[in-house]
Design a protein around this motif. Structure first.
Motif, PDB file in Angstrom:
ATOM      1  N   ARG A  48       1.854  -1.506  -1.101  1.00  0.00           N
ATOM      2  CA  ARG A  48       1.191  -2.671  -1.724  1.00  0.00           C
ATOM      3  C   ARG A  48       0.558  -2.248  -2.995  1.00  0.00           C
ATOM      4  NH1 ARG A  48      -3.824  -6.157   0.629  1.00  0.00           N
ATOM      5  NH2 ARG A  48      -4.123  -7.503  -1.088  1.00  0.00           N
ATOM      6  N   VAL A  49       0.122  -1.099  -2.977  1.00  0.00           N
ATOM      7  CA  VAL A  49      -0.751  -0.499  -4.374  1.00  0.00           C
ATOM      8  C   VAL A  49       0.520  -0.201  -5.226  1.00  0.00           C
ATOM      9  CG1 VAL A  49      -1.927   1.490  -5.089  1.00  0.00           C
ATOM     10  CG2 VAL A  49      -2.726   0.544  -2.898  1.00  0.00           C
ATOM     11  N   LEU A  50       1.576   0.401  -4.718  1.00  0.00           N
ATOM     12  CA  LEU A  50       2.734   0.471  -5.885  1.00  0.00           C
ATOM     13  C   LEU A  50       3.046  -0.751  -6.522  1.00  0.00           C
ATOM     14  CD1 LEU A  50       4.853   2.987  -3.787  1.00  0.00           C
ATOM     15  CD2 LEU A  50       4.100   3.347  -6.137  1.00  0.00           C
ATOM     16  N   ALA A  51       3.071  -1.750  -5.681  1.00  0.00           N
ATOM     17  CA  ALA A  51       3.345  -3.081  -6.251  1.00  0.00           C
ATOM     18  C   ALA A  51       2.258  -3.603  -7.316  1.00  0.00           C
ATOM     19  CB  ALA A  51       3.708  -4.202  -5.059  1.00  0.00           C
ATOM     20  N   GLN A  52       1.053  -3.332  -6.888  1.00  0.00           N
ATOM     21  CA  GLN A  52       0.124  -4.011  -7.502  1.00  0.00           C
ATOM     22  C   GLN A  52      -1.126  -2.699  -7.692  1.00  0.00           C
ATOM     23  OE1 GLN A  52      -0.477  -6.751  -4.125  1.00  0.00           O
ATOM     24  NE2 GLN A  52      -1.012  -8.375  -5.865  1.00  0.00           N
TER      25      GLN A  52
END
Lengths: 332, 55
Positions: B22-26
């Motif tokens: 999720r952090v990689l996406a955002q």
């Protein structure tokens, strides 16, 4: 108050202050890096800002008596700007210094090196490698070291465009923790170019490595997609021959994340959760970074001198800080 | 998620991976960052040396 270091200051720092023995130190000169210095203090901190993070490359490149003040000063500077500090490609000595200051420090991967003194491609272990090199040479590959790299830049950019284009439209050209060609720092690098029928088909750049394992860093390498196998292998073999003739002790293959992970390399106070995550990404993280493929290339040259490298979080281990390392590299 | 003492280690590990994705996406989403930090702490507590814990 900080000051911006000139390229000459950065070059002097990485060449002279080698206490950390960072094989990739020359990457501090990459264009686009920010620097932090303290007035009246030797040494430099190199970093890039991305989002709310300051991603530091290595530890301070500084003499022993300036290392601590520089690190503390940079930490305060980053905090004062409301940013979070994360350090990457710290060497073992850096890691201990950061851990003593309460950073959470974990192994993030390793760099790999090959001693050149008795290195030879003879023998069964290198048979496949020799075959690939022979094939490239039979296909007409000619190799030369560029005496005037600037004469080649336009043709190298064409190789870059072809290479990047073949990777797909969403692939980005990495920065920060990878080498460059061109700019003022080029005067200190070495560039080997491969041509077939006068067309540039591959190039390989080497950056200098100072310290206890002096030599060259196998740095930026590109080839045109398709075409003959063995181009990069032939270039590197040729360069190794040149380096050996000059008495160069080491060829470094540089840092690959998620590789060389060892329980014994972790420091007291490391994050077990982040340690697990690094092992997980070694097993399953090809989409984030092709670590296995990269390591396979290094190992096929016999580069088995494994040098652990570390990440340092100012506070607990932070996935967001870890992600911003990749962002600083333009991988996201 | 159930209290961490009722959750297997594998579940905590998967939660960390999911939060990383999720952090990689955002990368600039503070909520995603906080969620990932929570996942780190939960797994940290589980992996810390101590009495026998649920695996």
């Amino acid at each position: 108050m900080s000051a911006t270091a000139t390229d000459a200051q950065i070059l002097r720092a990485v060449a002279r202050y080698t206490g950390a023995q960072n094989p990739s130190a020359f990457l501090a000169l990459n264009r686009g890096n920010d620097t932090f210095t303290l007035p009246g203090t030797d040494g430099v901190v190199v970093y890039r800002r991305t989002g709310r993070y300051a991603v530091q490359f290595g530890g301070p490149f500084a003499p022993d008596d300036s290392y601590g003040p520089l690190l503390d000063g940079f930490r305060a500077h980053v905090t004062g700007q409301g940013l979070h500090l994360v350090g990457v490609q710290l060497q073992h000595g850096d890691a201990r210094a950061y851990a003593r200051r309460g950073f959470t420090v974990n192994q993030i991967g390793a760099s790999w090196a090959l001693p050149l003194k008795d290195f030879t491609l003879r023998g069964t272990p290198f048979m496949q490698l020799r075959n690939k090199i022979s094939r490239a040479l039979r296909n007409g590959l000619m190799i030369q070291e560029a005496a005037r790299p600037e004469d080649w830049y336009a043709r190298l950019r064409a190789v870059d465009a072809a290479w990047l284009g073949a990777k797909g439209e969403h692939v980005r050209e990495l920065e920060f923790l990878v080498g460059e060609v061109g700019g003022d720092a080029q005067a200190h690098r070495r560039l080997f170019v491969g041509t077939i029928e006068d067309q540039v088909v591959a190039y390989l750049s080497y950056s200098p490595v100072h310290g206890a394992r002096p030599g060259w860093l196998h740095d930026l390498s590109r080839r045109v997609p398709g075409g003959s196998p063995g181009l990069m292998e032939a270039l590197n073999a040729h360069a190794i021959g040149v380096f050996q003739s000059e008495g160069t002790p080491w060829l470094h293959f540089g840092f690959t994340p998620f590789t060389g992970l060892r329980d014994t390399a972790e420091l007291p106070g490391h994050s077990p959760a982040f340690q697990w995550l690094m092992h997980y990404l070694w097993e399953h993280g090809e989409a984030l970074y092709p670590a296995r493929t990269q390591l396979a290339y290094k190992l096929k040259w016999g580069a088995r001198e494994m040098i652990p490298e570390y990440v340092a979080f100012d506070g607990q281990a932070s996935p967001a800080a870890f992600v911003h390392i990749f962002r600083a590299c333009n991988a996201l | 998620m159930a209290p961490s003492h009722e959750v297997s280690t594998e579940t905590l590990q998967q939660a960390l991976v999911t939060s990383l994705m999720r952090v990689l996406a955002q990368p600039d989403d503070p909520e995603a960052a906080r969620e990932a930090d929570t996942a780190v702490r939960a797994l940290e507590t589980r992996l810390a040396p101590g009495p026998e814990r649920r695996r």
